[in-house]
Design a protein around this motif. Structure first.
Motif, PDB file in Angstrom:
ATOM      1  N   VAL A  85      27.239  61.127  41.424  1.00  0.00           N
ATOM      2  CA  VAL A  85      26.871  60.457  40.170  1.00  0.00           C
ATOM      3  C   VAL A  85      28.131  60.395  39.323  1.00  0.00           C
ATOM      4  O   VAL A  85      28.659  61.431  38.915  1.00  0.00           O
ATOM      5  CB  VAL A  85      25.757  61.201  39.412  1.00  0.00           C
ATOM      6  CG1 VAL A  85      25.462  60.502  38.086  1.00  0.00           C
ATOM      7  CG2 VAL A  85      24.490  61.295  40.264  1.00  0.00           C
ATOM      8  N   HIS A  86      28.624  59.195  39.091  1.00  0.00           N
ATOM      9  CA  HIS A  86      29.840  59.047  38.284  1.00  0.00           C
ATOM     10  C   HIS A  86      29.432  58.760  36.842  1.00  0.00           C
ATOM     11  O   HIS A  86      29.163  57.616  36.464  1.00  0.00           O
ATOM     12  CB  HIS A  86      30.720  57.930  38.821  1.00  0.00           C
ATOM     13  CG  HIS A  86      32.012  57.787  38.060  1.00  0.00           C
ATOM     14  ND1 HIS A  86      32.871  58.844  37.852  1.00  0.00           N
ATOM     15  CD2 HIS A  86      32.584  56.708  37.441  1.00  0.00           C
ATOM     16  CE1 HIS A  86      33.918  58.429  37.150  1.00  0.00           C
ATOM     17  NE2 HIS A  86      33.758  57.140  36.885  1.00  0.00           N
ATOM     18  N   ALA A  87      29.381  59.841  36.053  1.00  0.00           N
ATOM     19  CA  ALA A  87      28.992  59.723  34.647  1.00  0.00           C
ATOM     20  C   ALA A  87      30.173  59.885  33.705  1.00  0.00           C
ATOM     21  O   ALA A  87      30.028  59.702  32.494  1.00  0.00           O
ATOM     22  CB  ALA A  87      27.917  60.762  34.308  1.00  0.00           C
ATOM     23  N   ALA A  88      31.331  60.246  34.229  1.00  0.00           N
ATOM     24  CA  ALA A  88      32.519  60.372  33.381  1.00  0.00           C
ATOM     25  C   ALA A  88      32.842  59.023  32.762  1.00  0.00           C
ATOM     26  O   ALA A  88      32.819  57.993  33.442  1.00  0.00           O
ATOM     27  CB  ALA A  88      33.707  60.878  34.192  1.00  0.00           C
ATOM     28  N   GLY A  89      33.135  59.034  31.468  1.00  0.00           N
ATOM     29  CA  GLY A  89      33.453  57.771  30.818  1.00  0.00           C
ATOM     30  C   GLY A  89      34.046  57.978  29.441  1.00  0.00           C
ATOM     31  O   GLY A  89      33.785  58.987  28.782  1.00  0.00           O
ATOM     32  N   ILE A  90      34.863  57.029  29.022  1.00  0.00           N
ATOM     33  CA  ILE A  90      35.409  57.018  27.675  1.00  0.00           C
ATOM     34  C   ILE A  90      35.283  55.610  27.118  1.00  0.00           C
ATOM     35  O   ILE A  90      35.148  54.641  27.871  1.00  0.00           O
ATOM     36  CB  ILE A  90      36.884  57.475  27.627  1.00  0.00           C
ATOM     37  CG1 ILE A  90      37.770  56.593  28.511  1.00  0.00           C
ATOM     38  CG2 ILE A  90      36.993  58.939  28.050  1.00  0.00           C
ATOM     39  CD1 ILE A  90      39.243  56.913  28.414  1.00  0.00           C
ATOM     40  N   ALA A  91      35.339  55.498  25.785  1.00  0.00           N
ATOM     41  CA  ALA A  91      35.134  54.195  25.155  1.00  0.00           C
ATOM     42  C   ALA A  91      36.402  53.632  24.515  1.00  0.00           C
ATOM     43  O   ALA A  91      36.721  52.469  24.686  1.00  0.00           O
ATOM     44  CB  ALA A  91      34.029  54.277  24.114  1.00  0.00           C
ATOM     45  N   ALA A  92      37.142  54.421  23.746  1.00  0.00           N
ATOM     46  CA  ALA A  92      38.372  53.990  23.079  1.00  0.00           C
ATOM     47  C   ALA A  92      38.194  52.680  22.326  1.00  0.00           C
ATOM     48  O   ALA A  92      38.735  51.640  22.719  1.00  0.00           O
ATOM     49  CB  ALA A  92      39.513  53.860  24.088  1.00  0.00           C
TER      50      ALA A  92
END
Length: 248
Positions: A85-92
């Motif tokens: 499950v790839h839940a890593a995320g950033i918005a910037a």
């Protein structure tokens, strides 16, 4: 339901943590990958409280050179790896007029590139088991646009294309995505800077008049990772309280 181990990236908080806990409730061992060591260990302890094996692995998902050791450490504890499950995320948040190359690259590297590279690194493990499954956490911002987060929108739309491509190549491994709407997470708070006008607008978009909860997204992920979704691949499931269903 398969009981093979699952790697959850971005599992230190928010949707990633909720996914780890939801999978643990079904008895699946979970490896929590996150650069936030304290948060990852805390999630792992919560998983253990559900009686499932767990390990916290501290790493930056953009550093593919760290994958072999992280996979080995995860396999040692989980016993097998049959899910990601790839839940890593950033918005910037940066509109195009203000966008820097560094900000663009940072968002695309975490949200999109890491998913492809990590899947590649895990293929030998995933192919060893029946009913292996992959779920990417995309977003409704991959379906609609937001002016102040062009890199985020691009990365989340890219995840949907990557999902379809990998489903075609990797079958019988199932590859799907979930598109959350406006979910009450630390990432949403950070992206809006705590501006209540944004949060109120997001709340109004939902047909239920509230933000979604991480556990509601995790329930969809748990389904797609389960044997009950055995004939579902190459698609996405929207979990947004109807925000994208109507013009409000």
């Amino acid at each position: 339901m398969a009981r093979t181990g699952v790697i959850v990236t971005g599992g230190a908080s928010g949707i990633g943590r909720a996914c780890a806990l939801a999978l643990a409730e079904t008895g699946r061992p979970v490896a929590i990958w996150d650069r936030d060591e304290t948060g990852a260990k805390e999630t792992a302890s919560f998983v253990a409280m559900n009686g499932a094996s767990s390990v916290a692995v501290t790493l930056d998902v953009t550093d593919s050179s760290a994958y072999p050791a992280a996979i080995a450490a995860s396999r040692d504890v989980l016993g097998s790896i049959g899910g990601l499950v790839h839940a890593a995320g950033i918005a910037a948040p940066q509109a195009v007029r203000d966008l820097t190359e560094a900000a663009w690259d940072a968002v695309l590297d975490v949200n999109l590139r890491a998913h492809a590279m990590l899947t590649k690194a895990l293929l030998d493990d995933l192919r060893k088991h029946e009913n292996s499954a992959i779920v990417a956490i995309s977003s409704i911002e991959g379906l609609v646009g937001q002016a102040f987060i062009p890199a985020y929108c691009s990365s989340k739309a890219g995840l949907l294309g990557l999902t379809r491509s990998m489903a075609h190549e990797l079958a019988p491994i199932r590859v799907n995505a979930v598109c959350p709407g406006y979910i009450d997470t630390p990432m949403l708070a950070d992206a809006t800077g705590g501006d209540m006008s944004y949060l109120e607008a997001f709340t109004r978009r939902s047909l239920f008049g509230r933000l979604g909860l991480p556990g509601e997204v995790a329930a969809a992920v748990r389904f797609l990772m389960s044997d009950e979704a055995s004939f579902i691949t190459g698609t996405h499931l929207v979990v947004d309280g109807g925000a994208t269903a109507v013009d409000r």
